[in-house]
Design a protein around this motif. Structure first.
Motif, PDB file in Angstrom:
ATOM      1  N   ALA A 440     -18.768  12.612 -33.916  1.00 10.89           N
ATOM      2  CA  ALA A 440     -18.752  10.966 -34.196  1.00 10.89           C
ATOM      3  C   ALA A 440     -18.896  10.759 -35.451  1.00 10.89           C
ATOM      4  N   VAL A 441     -18.509   9.355 -36.073  1.00 13.48           N
ATOM      5  CA  VAL A 441     -18.508   9.062 -37.396  1.00 13.48           C
ATOM      6  C   VAL A 441     -19.607   8.075 -37.576  1.00 13.48           C
ATOM      7  N   LEU A 442     -20.753   7.970 -38.152  1.00 16.86           N
ATOM      8  CA  LEU A 442     -21.471   7.058 -38.532  1.00 16.86           C
ATOM      9  C   LEU A 442     -21.117   6.312 -39.940  1.00 16.86           C
ATOM     10  N   VAL A 443     -20.864   4.878 -39.648  1.00  9.15           N
ATOM     11  CA  VAL A 443     -20.116   4.222 -40.862  1.00  9.15           C
ATOM     12  C   VAL A 443     -21.264   3.196 -41.138  1.00  9.15           C
ATOM     13  N   VAL A 444     -21.700   3.294 -42.632  1.00  8.78           N
ATOM     14  CA  VAL A 444     -22.418   2.441 -43.323  1.00  8.78           C
ATOM     15  C   VAL A 444     -21.595   1.397 -43.873  1.00  8.78           C
ATOM     16  N   GLY A 445     -21.759   0.023 -43.383  1.00 10.04           N
ATOM     17  CA  GLY A 445     -21.103  -0.960 -44.253  1.00 10.04           C
ATOM     18  C   GLY A 445     -19.572  -0.979 -43.658  1.00 10.04           C
ATOM     19  N   GLY A 446     -18.963  -1.832 -44.383  1.00 11.23           N
ATOM     20  CA  GLY A 446     -17.461  -2.058 -44.040  1.00 11.23           C
ATOM     21  C   GLY A 446     -16.859  -2.535 -42.737  1.00 11.23           C
ATOM     22  N   GLN A 447     -15.849  -2.191 -42.283  1.00 11.96           N
ATOM     23  CA  GLN A 447     -15.478  -2.868 -40.877  1.00 11.96           C
ATOM     24  C   GLN A 447     -14.554  -1.782 -40.227  1.00 11.96           C
ATOM     25  N   PRO A 448     -15.168  -0.799 -39.906  1.00  9.91           N
ATOM     26  CA  PRO A 448     -14.577   0.086 -39.226  1.00  9.91           C
ATOM     27  C   PRO A 448     -13.804   0.052 -37.923  1.00  9.91           C
ATOM     28  N   ALA A 449     -14.333  -0.877 -36.968  1.00 11.83           N
ATOM     29  CA  ALA A 449     -13.773  -1.359 -35.810  1.00 11.83           C
ATOM     30  C   ALA A 449     -12.267  -1.685 -36.169  1.00 11.83           C
ATOM     31  N   GLN A 450     -11.925  -2.208 -37.459  1.00 11.47           N
ATOM     32  CA  GLN A 450     -10.377  -2.542 -37.954  1.00 11.47           C
ATOM     33  C   GLN A 450      -9.791  -1.465 -38.490  1.00 11.47           C
ATOM     34  N   HIS A 453      -8.104   4.632 -38.396  1.00 11.24           N
ATOM     35  CA  HIS A 453      -8.474   6.223 -38.191  1.00 11.24           C
ATOM     36  C   HIS A 453      -9.740   6.299 -37.473  1.00 11.24           C
ATOM     37  N   LEU A 454     -10.262   5.353 -36.968  1.00 12.07           N
ATOM     38  CA  LEU A 454     -11.629   5.475 -36.099  1.00 12.07           C
ATOM     39  C   LEU A 454     -11.415   4.848 -34.980  1.00 12.07           C
ATOM     40  N   ALA A 455     -11.970   5.556 -33.485  1.00 12.24           N
ATOM     41  CA  ALA A 455     -11.792   4.886 -32.616  1.00 12.24           C
ATOM     42  C   ALA A 455     -13.234   4.891 -31.933  1.00 12.24           C
ATOM     43  N   GLY A 456     -13.380   4.055 -30.989  1.00 19.25           N
ATOM     44  CA  GLY A 456     -14.666   3.884 -30.108  1.00 19.25           C
ATOM     45  C   GLY A 456     -15.879   3.266 -30.872  1.00 19.25           C
ATOM     46  N   CYS A 457     -15.423   2.387 -31.957  1.00 18.63           N
ATOM     47  CA  CYS A 457     -16.529   2.079 -32.848  1.00 18.63           C
ATOM     48  C   CYS A 457     -17.260   0.740 -32.317  1.00 18.63           C
ATOM     49  N   ARG A 458     -18.894   0.657 -32.589  1.00 19.04           N
ATOM     50  CA  ARG A 458     -19.678  -0.316 -32.201  1.00 19.04           C
ATOM     51  C   ARG A 458     -20.706  -0.343 -33.063  1.00 19.04           C
ATOM     52  N   VAL A 459     -21.024  -1.658 -33.615  1.00 23.54           N
ATOM     53  CA  VAL A 459     -22.139  -1.874 -34.299  1.00 23.54           C
ATOM     54  C   VAL A 459     -23.575  -1.542 -33.264  1.00 23.54           C
ATOM     55  N   VAL A 460     -24.364  -0.728 -34.158  1.00 23.02           N
ATOM     56  CA  VAL A 460     -25.517  -0.353 -33.390  1.00 23.02           C
ATOM     57  C   VAL A 460     -26.870  -0.845 -34.337  1.00 23.02           C
ATOM     58  N   THR A 476     -26.630  -5.262 -43.929  1.00 22.66           N
ATOM     59  CA  THR A 476     -25.388  -4.300 -43.682  1.00 22.66           C
ATOM     60  C   THR A 476     -25.499  -3.514 -42.429  1.00 22.66           C
ATOM     61  N   ARG A 477     -24.380  -3.625 -41.806  1.00 16.91           N
ATOM     62  CA  ARG A 477     -23.943  -2.964 -40.167  1.00 16.91           C
ATOM     63  C   ARG A 477     -23.985  -1.625 -40.587  1.00 16.91           C
ATOM     64  N   ILE A 478     -24.536  -1.076 -39.425  1.00 19.72           N
ATOM     65  CA  ILE A 478     -24.591   0.442 -39.097  1.00 19.72           C
ATOM     66  C   ILE A 478     -23.715   0.653 -37.926  1.00 19.72           C
ATOM     67  N   THR A 479     -22.666   1.086 -37.926  1.00 18.72           N
ATOM     68  CA  THR A 479     -21.495   1.465 -36.942  1.00 18.72           C
ATOM     69  C   THR A 479     -21.335   2.874 -36.451  1.00 18.72           C
ATOM     70  N   LEU A 480     -21.538   3.111 -35.013  1.00 23.69           N
ATOM     71  CA  LEU A 480     -21.131   4.439 -34.604  1.00 23.69           C
ATOM     72  C   LEU A 480     -19.755   4.447 -34.088  1.00 23.69           C
ATOM     73  N   CYS A 481     -18.882   5.389 -34.484  1.00 23.86           N
ATOM     74  CA  CYS A 481     -17.770   5.621 -33.752  1.00 23.86           C
ATOM     75  C   CYS A 481     -17.643   6.958 -33.211  1.00 23.86           C
ATOM     76  N   ASP A 482     -16.767   6.967 -32.004  1.00 19.71           N
ATOM     77  CA  ASP A 482     -16.984   8.141 -31.365  1.00 19.71           C
ATOM     78  C   ASP A 482     -16.288   9.365 -32.053  1.00 19.71           C
ATOM     79  N   ARG A 483     -14.929   9.095 -32.678  1.00 17.07           N
ATOM     80  CA  ARG A 483     -13.917  10.143 -33.386  1.00 17.07           C
ATOM     81  C   ARG A 483     -13.096   9.500 -34.423  1.00 17.07           C
ATOM     82  N   THR A 484     -12.730  10.439 -34.905  1.00 19.03           N
ATOM     83  CA  THR A 484     -11.276  10.064 -35.944  1.00 19.03           C
ATOM     84  C   THR A 484     -10.047  10.132 -35.172  1.00 19.03           C
ATOM     85  N   THR A 485      -8.989   9.483 -35.501  1.00 18.11           N
ATOM     86  CA  THR A 485      -7.852   9.509 -34.924  1.00 18.11           C
ATOM     87  C   THR A 485      -6.630  10.596 -35.771  1.00 18.11           C
ATOM     88  N   ALA A 486      -7.378  11.203 -36.749  1.00 18.98           N
ATOM     89  CA  ALA A 486      -6.576  12.368 -37.635  1.00 18.98           C
ATOM     90  C   ALA A 486      -7.420  13.043 -38.267  1.00 18.98           C
TER      91      ALA A 486
END
Length: 499
Positions: A440-450, A453-460, A476-486
């Motif tokens: 998984a990838v925990l993303v702080v800030g940004g717009q990871p859903a867009q 390179h990241l899949a299965g992202c949701r703001v937690v 600031t949004r903290i997002t959890l993504c399931d995985r990377t695509t590369a």
């Protein structure tokens, strides 16, 4: 001889007023030390601490001195806001003392010397950058030293000051390339108004050689890394250039308080008009030259503040001479008191954090950036714990800026968080996660859903600093993504950000 001041080009200088000047510096040290632990790290300080753990000849957005000072201070005094800011406090006191020396160089007596030091120490900008470690903290001292040494050269004509000048320029280049603004301004002044005799000596070549030796490893690093500092500078000009130009003149009048502005303007006029200071006219020329350059390139208005400090000593005596009546003294005293209170409130951490919202942050946003970093890290930790235990070893924390990364790197171990990664500034240079990190990838800030390179992202979660301070990380949004695509090695080049 004018205004009761000696012609310092030909007559002995007054003695340095060590007691009153030392008292100004001592009070400055006591106040800054007492307040250095309030609030917390500034986002830039967190970055400097991290950069200090990766000592190098350069970084994406700065030369090496400030990260090296961060490393030195935290190594000696502890990785805390108090420990980091010891060197900032000492640099601020050294700046005030150097300004007193400048006053002496211009023929200022005991009173002029300590008043010059006090004006330099009490401006809103001076207090703000003295409270925390920043490139501007060191820059103020370096500009003051360069101004002092150049004035000594111009007054005495002794070419042996050139190596010292070269050393200061080299140190300035190792901290912030803005020192070249002052060099350019002073050079223009000497070439046009003299005394040009100081240029006709082999000591000038010796000074240039000293600068080149000090700057060489820094320039080699920049060349090897495609001059990232120029990329950062061009980004600042593009993003903020118009705003910087509009606010430039008004801010020049408040950086040292309005009373301080009266003093430095009086100094500028005196350097032009006083025959006894004709030899120092290059200093007067340097200010309009620097202003024109900054306006042309859209530089930040505060870049010129160290030069304002150099003009202050020339203006103290005319202002004191003008205070011939009780009414004038009372009016200026009231304005000075109001200015100092405003400087303290907006530049130092004296208010409870919830009271920062409103006028304080409207004037100076930097105190707000010293609030809420432990809370941000704790909020990230809560989301991190949502990742199953067995999957955390292969998961990654990715932040959108160096402040977030620095906070998690500093406060994260107490929450058992791993090393964070970021594409911002030199964090990108410090490398990507291993390609084996496929969780998984925990993303702080940004717009990871867009991000592709990241899949299965949701703001937690959304960050809350707990004090209601309206700073950059509040909400600031903290997002959890399931995985990377590369693999990360393929993703990393696209994540680089210089601003």
């Amino acid at each position: 001889m004018t205004l009761g001041v000696v012609n310092t080009a030909t007559e002995p200088l007054p003695r340095l007023a060590w007691r009153p000047v030392g008292l100004v510096a001592a009070i400055q040290i006591v106040v800054l030390t007492a307040l250095s632990g309030r609030y917390g790290f500034h986002r830039d300080e967190l970055y400097f601490v991290a950069a200090g753990k990766h000592l190098d000849w350069g970084y994406a957005d700065q030369p090496p001195i400030t990260p090296a000072l961060a490393w030195l201070s935290t190594t000696l005094f502890g990785e805390t806001p108090f420990g980091l800011r010891v060197v900032a406090t000492l640099a601020a006191a050294a700046t005030a003392i150097t300004i007193a020396y400048v006053a002496r160089e211009l023929g200022g007596d005991r009173t002029v010397q300590w008043v010059s030091a006090a004006v330099a120490a009490l401006g809103p900008f001076s207090l703000a950058v003295s409270h925390m470690l920043s490139t501007s903290t060191t820059d103020m001292l370096i500009w003051a030293l360069l101004g002092l040494f150049v004035l000594r050269l111009l007054r005495t004509g002794d070419g042996r000051w050139w190596p010292a000048i070269g050393a200061v320029i080299g140190a300035g280049m190792a901290n912030k390339w803005l020192i070249l603004l002052l060099v350019f301004g002073l050079a223009a002044g000497v070439l046009v108004f003299g005394p040009r005799g100081v240029l006709r000596t082999w000591w000038l070549a010796a000074g240039a050689a000293v600068t080149l030796v000090l700057v060489a490893p820094i320039m080699v690093w920049q060349v090897a890394n495609d001059f990232p500092m120029l990329t950062v500078a061009s980004g600042i000009s593009e993003d903020d250039g118009a705003e910087n130009r509009i606010s430039f003149v008004p801010l020049q009048l408040v950086y040292l308080t309005p009373v301080g502005a009266v003093v430095w303007i009086a100094g500028l006029v005196r350097l032009w008009r006083d025959p006894g200071l004709r030899w120092a006219r290059a200093l007067a020329v340097s200010y309009p030259v620097v202003c024109v350059v900054l306006l042309a390139v859209g530089g930040k208005p505060y870049y010129s503040v160290p030069l304002l400090l150099l003009l202050v000593p020339a203006g103290v005596r005319p202002v004191l001479t003008w205070l011939t009546t009780g009414l004038r003294r009372a009016a200026l005293g009231v304005l000075a008191a109001v200015g100092v209170v405003m400087a303290v409130v907006t530049g130092l951490p004296v208010l409870p954090p919830p009271l920062l919202n409103g006028p304080v942050l409207a004037i100076n946003r930097e105190p707000g950036e010293q609030v809420g970093w432990p809370e941000l890290t704790a909020n990230v930790a809560q989301v991190w714990r949502q990742i199953p235990d067995g999957a955390r070893a292969g998961s990654v924390i990715l932040t959108s800026n160096y402040g977030q990364a620095g906070a998690i790197e500093h406060y994260g171990p107490r929450h058992e968080l791993p090393k964070p990664y970021s594409g911002h500034m030199s964090y990108w240079d410090w490398g990507p996660p291993s390609d084996s990190m496929t969780g998984a990838v925990l993303v702080v800030g940004g717009q990871p859903a867009q991000s592709p390179h990241l899949a299965g992202c949701r703001v937690v979660a959304e960050n809350d600093n707990g004090a209601g301070v309206d700073n950059e990380e509040q909400g600031t949004r903290i997002t959890l993504c399931d995985r990377t695509t590369a693999p990360w090695s393929q993703i990393w080049p696209s994540l680089r950000r210089f601003y």
